[in-house]
Design a protein around this motif. Structure first.
Motif, PDB file in Angstrom:
ATOM      1  N   GLY B 317       0.820  -1.201   0.000  1.00  0.00           N
ATOM      2  CA  GLY B 317       0.000   0.000   0.000  1.00  0.00           C
ATOM      3  C   GLY B 317       0.855   1.251   0.000  1.00  0.00           C
ATOM      4  O   GLY B 317       1.894   1.301   0.653  1.00  0.00           O
ATOM      5  N   ILE B 318       0.395   2.253  -0.765  1.00  0.00           N
ATOM      6  CA  ILE B 318       1.031   3.563  -0.755  1.00  0.00           C
ATOM      7  C   ILE B 318      -0.048   4.560  -0.356  1.00  0.00           C
ATOM      8  O   ILE B 318      -1.042   4.713  -1.067  1.00  0.00           O
ATOM      9  CB  ILE B 318       1.591   3.922  -2.142  1.00  0.00           C
ATOM     10  N   LEU B 319       0.119   5.183   0.780  1.00  0.00           N
ATOM     11  CA  LEU B 319      -0.946   6.043   1.301  1.00  0.00           C
ATOM     12  C   LEU B 319      -0.509   7.493   1.373  1.00  0.00           C
ATOM     13  O   LEU B 319       0.617   7.789   1.783  1.00  0.00           O
ATOM     14  CB  LEU B 319      -1.367   5.571   2.701  1.00  0.00           C
ATOM     15  N   THR B 320      -1.434   8.377   0.975  1.00  0.00           N
ATOM     16  CA  THR B 320      -1.138   9.803   1.067  1.00  0.00           C
ATOM     17  C   THR B 320      -2.312  10.514   1.738  1.00  0.00           C
ATOM     18  O   THR B 320      -3.340   9.899   2.015  1.00  0.00           O
ATOM     19  CB  THR B 320      -0.939  10.427  -0.323  1.00  0.00           C
ATOM     20  N   GLU B 345       2.743 -11.500   2.727  1.00  0.00           N
ATOM     21  CA  GLU B 345       3.391 -10.270   3.164  1.00  0.00           C
ATOM     22  C   GLU B 345       2.489  -9.078   2.905  1.00  0.00           C
ATOM     23  O   GLU B 345       1.740  -9.060   1.940  1.00  0.00           O
ATOM     24  CB  GLU B 345       4.657 -10.008   2.337  1.00  0.00           C
ATOM     25  N   ASN B 346       2.599  -8.101   3.769  1.00  0.00           N
ATOM     26  CA  ASN B 346       1.930  -6.827   3.535  1.00  0.00           C
ATOM     27  C   ASN B 346       2.873  -5.704   3.951  1.00  0.00           C
ATOM     28  O   ASN B 346       3.426  -5.724   5.044  1.00  0.00           O
ATOM     29  CB  ASN B 346       0.620  -6.738   4.337  1.00  0.00           C
ATOM     30  N   HIS B 347       3.095  -4.779   3.031  1.00  0.00           N
ATOM     31  CA  HIS B 347       3.972  -3.652   3.337  1.00  0.00           C
ATOM     32  C   HIS B 347       3.275  -2.351   2.978  1.00  0.00           C
ATOM     33  O   HIS B 347       2.673  -2.253   1.911  1.00  0.00           O
ATOM     34  CB  HIS B 347       5.282  -3.764   2.564  1.00  0.00           C
ATOM     35  N   ASN B 348       3.370  -1.393   3.864  1.00  0.00           N
ATOM     36  CA  ASN B 348       2.708  -0.111   3.620  1.00  0.00           C
ATOM     37  C   ASN B 348       3.697   1.036   3.697  1.00  0.00           C
ATOM     38  O   ASN B 348       4.565   1.061   4.573  1.00  0.00           O
ATOM     39  CB  ASN B 348       1.593   0.108   4.647  1.00  0.00           C
ATOM     40  N   LEU B 349       3.533   1.936   2.757  1.00  0.00           N
ATOM     41  CA  LEU B 349       4.368   3.118   2.704  1.00  0.00           C
ATOM     42  C   LEU B 349       3.498   4.334   2.999  1.00  0.00           C
ATOM     43  O   LEU B 349       2.538   4.604   2.286  1.00  0.00           O
ATOM     44  CB  LEU B 349       4.960   3.216   1.289  1.00  0.00           C
ATOM     45  N   GLY B 375       4.435 -11.809   7.217  1.00  0.00           N
ATOM     46  CA  GLY B 375       5.132 -10.639   7.732  1.00  0.00           C
ATOM     47  C   GLY B 375       4.460  -9.369   7.278  1.00  0.00           C
ATOM     48  O   GLY B 375       3.760  -9.352   6.277  1.00  0.00           O
ATOM     49  N   ALA B 376       4.661  -8.314   8.057  1.00  0.00           N
ATOM     50  CA  ALA B 376       4.067  -7.031   7.692  1.00  0.00           C
ATOM     51  C   ALA B 376       4.985  -5.904   8.152  1.00  0.00           C
ATOM     52  O   ALA B 376       5.627  -5.998   9.200  1.00  0.00           O
ATOM     53  CB  ALA B 376       2.700  -6.871   8.348  1.00  0.00           C
ATOM     54  N   THR B 377       5.077  -4.862   7.339  1.00  0.00           N
ATOM     55  CA  THR B 377       5.823  -3.674   7.742  1.00  0.00           C
ATOM     56  C   THR B 377       5.043  -2.429   7.356  1.00  0.00           C
ATOM     57  O   THR B 377       4.265  -2.442   6.414  1.00  0.00           O
ATOM     58  CB  THR B 377       7.196  -3.577   7.040  1.00  0.00           C
ATOM     59  N   THR B 378       5.261  -1.372   8.091  1.00  0.00           N
ATOM     60  CA  THR B 378       4.677  -0.085   7.738  1.00  0.00           C
ATOM     61  C   THR B 378       5.723   0.975   8.025  1.00  0.00           C
ATOM     62  O   THR B 378       6.327   0.983   9.095  1.00  0.00           O
ATOM     63  CB  THR B 378       3.408   0.179   8.569  1.00  0.00           C
ATOM     64  N   GLY B 379       5.981   1.828   7.044  1.00  0.00           N
ATOM     65  CA  GLY B 379       7.010   2.836   7.273  1.00  0.00           C
ATOM     66  C   GLY B 379       6.954   3.954   6.266  1.00  0.00           C
ATOM     67  O   GLY B 379       6.033   4.037   5.463  1.00  0.00           O
ATOM     68  N   GLN B 380       7.952   4.813   6.360  1.00  0.00           N
ATOM     69  CA  GLN B 380       8.012   5.959   5.453  1.00  0.00           C
ATOM     70  C   GLN B 380       9.151   5.767   4.462  1.00  0.00           C
ATOM     71  O   GLN B 380       9.904   4.812   4.563  1.00  0.00           O
ATOM     72  CB  GLN B 380       8.226   7.238   6.268  1.00  0.00           C
ATOM     73  N   LEU B 381       9.290   6.706   3.545  1.00  0.00           N
ATOM     74  CA  LEU B 381      10.412   6.642   2.625  1.00  0.00           C
ATOM     75  C   LEU B 381      11.713   6.728   3.408  1.00  0.00           C
ATOM     76  O   LEU B 381      11.820   7.484   4.368  1.00  0.00           O
ATOM     77  CB  LEU B 381      10.327   7.791   1.614  1.00  0.00           C
ATOM     78  N   ARG B 405       8.348   4.290  -6.851  1.00  0.00           N
ATOM     79  CA  ARG B 405       8.261   3.363  -7.977  1.00  0.00           C
ATOM     80  C   ARG B 405       8.913   2.019  -7.617  1.00  0.00           C
ATOM     81  O   ARG B 405       8.368   0.957  -7.912  1.00  0.00           O
ATOM     82  CB  ARG B 405       8.953   3.978  -9.190  1.00  0.00           C
ATOM     83  N   ALA B 406      10.059   2.096  -6.964  1.00  0.00           N
ATOM     84  CA  ALA B 406      10.755   0.865  -6.580  1.00  0.00           C
ATOM     85  C   ALA B 406       9.886   0.026  -5.646  1.00  0.00           C
ATOM     86  O   ALA B 406       9.810  -1.196  -5.762  1.00  0.00           O
ATOM     87  CB  ALA B 406      12.080   1.207  -5.901  1.00  0.00           C
ATOM     88  N   PHE B 407       9.202   0.710  -4.747  1.00  0.00           N
ATOM     89  CA  PHE B 407       8.322   0.021  -3.794  1.00  0.00           C
ATOM     90  C   PHE B 407       7.186  -0.681  -4.541  1.00  0.00           C
ATOM     91  O   PHE B 407       6.880  -1.849  -4.291  1.00  0.00           O
ATOM     92  CB  PHE B 407       7.764   1.069  -2.818  1.00  0.00           C
TER      93      PHE B 407
END
Lengths: 246, 434
Positions: B317-320, B345-349, B375-381, B405-407
């Motif tokens: 996920g990419i959230l703004t 896996e779930n990763h959020n930006l 696994g799951a992560t949530t973080g910023q750039l 884009r890489a994410f």
């Protein structure tokens, strides 16, 4: 090229640089040595514009302009380059595509045309070969899964591609075996020219056998306490930092 | 939610349901609908007290009383749709306008594509035996609602031993006639033994009006059948979307699901598959980009009912802005499903201070010889990476774009179809990097 006058800088409110003066002319190689905590990396970070380093006093003039007024990317496009002490890994961003974007950002800045894909490819392959970097690494993500030595060589690859006029090498020798050190030094030396300058920050004299400096400065407690020629580095190696400048 | 409100809404849908029970539909279907509606009313409209709806408030959805049967709309001009028609000659395209299939019945030897009503006439026995095989009304209230009410939908039948070379692009278009309306869409996809097909379900709207899409896509994969499924959500900022893909996988079948949210307002997506026989395989990829006040909820459920099945799932996920997201990935390994291998896996930006990502991977294992990971992560750039890229001359905006884009590419690179991948990348760039 670079003229630093009475530079004071602090990190988290703690004063690290306390009145540093340094003048680097085109074509010169300066080495800065000093004990841990002297402010060596702070100097490199202030020059490159990293967040969190506050300049409280003094000025830095780079090619006739005030360096501190420039954004990080503008400094780079104007020809300043920092080889990182700890190169960062960037998953998903390929070495090749990032470097191409960087090259073209610089070329646009100088109102040059963007580089053709084929020319870029052949150039980067030649430079990689010079640094004995496996071609396959160009296509991998930036530094991802690279060994310590490969990361440092990758920094020098970027330097060779971007052809900066002022290169700052922040402890580039740390973590390198003697073979890798020689390759890195050869790479740096190949860039030497009378319109380019280098600032080599190091803990040990060893690197200076391969990248021979014109001047050596000793940095302690945020100031340059002694300057000399390359012999000074040898003296330091023998007697240590204790007692220098006293 | 007050009880009166809920009663009101249920009464609203009950009258729509009653209308269908007096239609000319066959008795078995009326019975099926009646059962579905009964389940819906018994369970009620889910509140956040229900675990599966914990982070998704239906409050704003409640405020709208959506009517059925939008007015008949003219097919939009071709240029209006061209924007979404990534696929031109590369695929077969059908358009569903405000819930109605626009293309005449399409039978290209490789597969049959028809609307639900037509299928009821020509393929009734098939419908009767397959409808409802892969859905669970108790677990999915909006599937019950859809089954009780949906008159529209698409039926796709791929016979045995066929490899369909062109992907099928189903473009669901909501026009301004959909304003304040609901489209219940009941789709059924049957892929015969040893057959292979690629299907893209693509939801778009043209006029930024408030409407509600409630769709169920039920999929039956027969022995060794293979489906690459894409669901692209590219709707406006007043849209409500609740939809699900419910799959039953027979022996040796392969299901690859790719879900991408490019834009929308409120959406809930369920992707549920049950591997009922041995050696089946499923891969679930997902990417959601959210902005403004958008809310996206992805619930994936993978049932390992049989031994030697594999599943893997990556959602990013990419959230703004003030947007929020939910990822709930559940893997259930049934007793006796030995040699199961599963990872998710779930990763959020998070790109703003006020966005919110909820992430919940769940694993229920009732057997012993399995290999499962999550696994799951949530973080910023990464600040270090941003600094590094800038220090090489890239502007901050460019550096950010490169890292985002890489994410996202992690997910895109998993997509089998380069056409869809390119399309999504293009739109995501436009949406995400403004």
């Amino acid at each position: 090229m670079l003229n630093i006058e009475n530079l004071h800088a602090s990190v988290d409110g703690k004063s690290i640089l306390k009145g540093l003066n340094l003048n680097i002319k085109p074509g010169e190689i300066h080495a800065i040595m000093g004990p841990n905590g002297a402010g060596k990396s702070t100097l490199a970070n202030v020059l490159s514009g990293r967040d969190g380093y506050e300049v409280t006093q003094g000025s830095i003039n780079f090619k006739g302009q005030s360096l501190l007024d420039m954004n990080i990317d503008i400094r780079a496009r104007e020809g300043l380059f920092l080889a990182f002490q700890y190169p960062v890994e960037i998953p998903g961003v390929s070495n090749m595509s990032f470097l191409k974007a960087a090259m073209n950002a610089k070329r646009r800045h100088r109102e040059q045309t963007e580089m053709d894909a084929m020319d870029f490819l052949s150039l980067i392959k030649t430079k990689a070969k010079q640094l004995q970097l496996n071609e396959e690494m160009l296509y991998r993500a930036v530094n991802e899964g690279f060994s310590g030595g490969e990361k440092k060589r990758n920094e020098v690859l970027q330097m060779l591609m971007l052809e900066p006029c002022l290169s700052i090498l922040d402890e580039t020798d740390s973590g390198l075996d003697i073979d890798a050190l020689q390759i890195v030094a050869q790479g740096v030396n190949s860039l030497r020219a009378n319109n380019r300058s280098f600032l080599v920050i190091t803990h040990y004299q060893r690197l200076l056998n391969y990248i021979v400096p014109d001047y050596v400065h000793v940095l302690a407690d945020g100031k340059i306490i002694k300057s000399g020629n390359k012999e000074l580095a040898l003296e330091l190696e023998e007697s240590g930092y204790v007692g220098v400048g006293s | 939610m007050s009880e009166l409100n809920e009663q009101n809404l249920i009464a609203h849908y009950a009258s729509q349901h009653q209308h269908l029970l007096t239609s000319a539909e066959p008795d078995w279907l009326k019975f099926y609908r009646a059962k579905a509606f009964e389940t819906f009313t018994e369970n009620g409209i889910p509140t956040t007290a229900v675990e599966a709806w914990k982070y998704t408030q239906l409050r704003t959805w409640h405020k709208n009383k959506f009517h059925q049967h939008p007015k008949h709309a003219q097919l939009p001009e071709l240029y209006e749709l061209q924007l979404f028609s990534m696929l031109d000659e590369h695929c077969q395209e059908v358009i569903v306008l405000d819930g109605v299939l626009q293309t005449k019945i399409s039978d290209n030897n490789a597969m049959q594509i028809m609307d639900f009503k037509h299928a009821l006439k020509t393929e009734e026995p098939l419908l009767q035996s397959y409808l409802g095989q892969a859905v669970n009304h108790d677990e999915h209230p909006f599937v019950s609602l859809c089954d009780a009410l949906a008159e529209q939908g698409i039926v796709v039948i791929v016979p045995e031993n066929i490899v369909v070379d062109k992907p099928l692009h189903i473009l669901y278009v909501s026009s301004k006639n959909s304003e304040n309306c609901v489209n219940h869409l009941r789709n059924l996809i049957i892929v015969g033994k040893h057959s292979k097909v690629e299907i893209i379900e693509h939801f778009v709207d043209l006029h930024d009006v408030t409407y509600f899409t409630n769709h169920v896509t039920e999929v039956i994969l027969e022995e060794n059948a293979s489906l690459s499924h894409y669901k692209l959500e590219q709707e406006g900022n007043k849209s409500f979307h609740i939809g699900g893909i419910h799959v039953k996988q027979n022996r040796g079948s392969d299901f690859c699901s790719n879900a991408v949210t490019i834009s929308g307002h409120f959406s809930r997506h369920d992707i549920a598959t049950t591997m009922v026989e041995e050696s089946a395989n499923c891969t679930l990829n997902g990417l959601y980009f959210t902005h403004n006040q958008q809310h996206v909820d992805y619930h994936t459920t993978i049932h390992h009912d049989a031994p030697h099945c594999h599943s893997s799932s990556v959602y990013k996920g990419i959230l703004t802005d003030k947007s929020s997201s939910v990822f709930n990935g559940k893997v259930v390994v049934k007793h006796g499903a030995q040699k199961t291998a599963s990872k998710q896996e779930n990763h959020n930006l998070l790109l703003s201070e006020s966005c919110e990502a909820n992430s919940k991977p769940e694993l229920e294992i009732y057997t012993d010889d399995v290999k499962c990971a999550h696994g799951a992560t949530t973080g910023q750039l990464d600040e270090e990476a941003l600094f590094f890229l800038q220090s090489r001359g890239l502007a901050l905006s460019k550096a950010r774009r490169m890292l985002i884009r890489a994410f996202a590419n992690d997910v895109f690179n998993q997509m089998p179809s380069s056409i869809v991948r390119d399309y999504c990348q293009r739109y995501l760039e436009m949406a995400a990097y403004e």
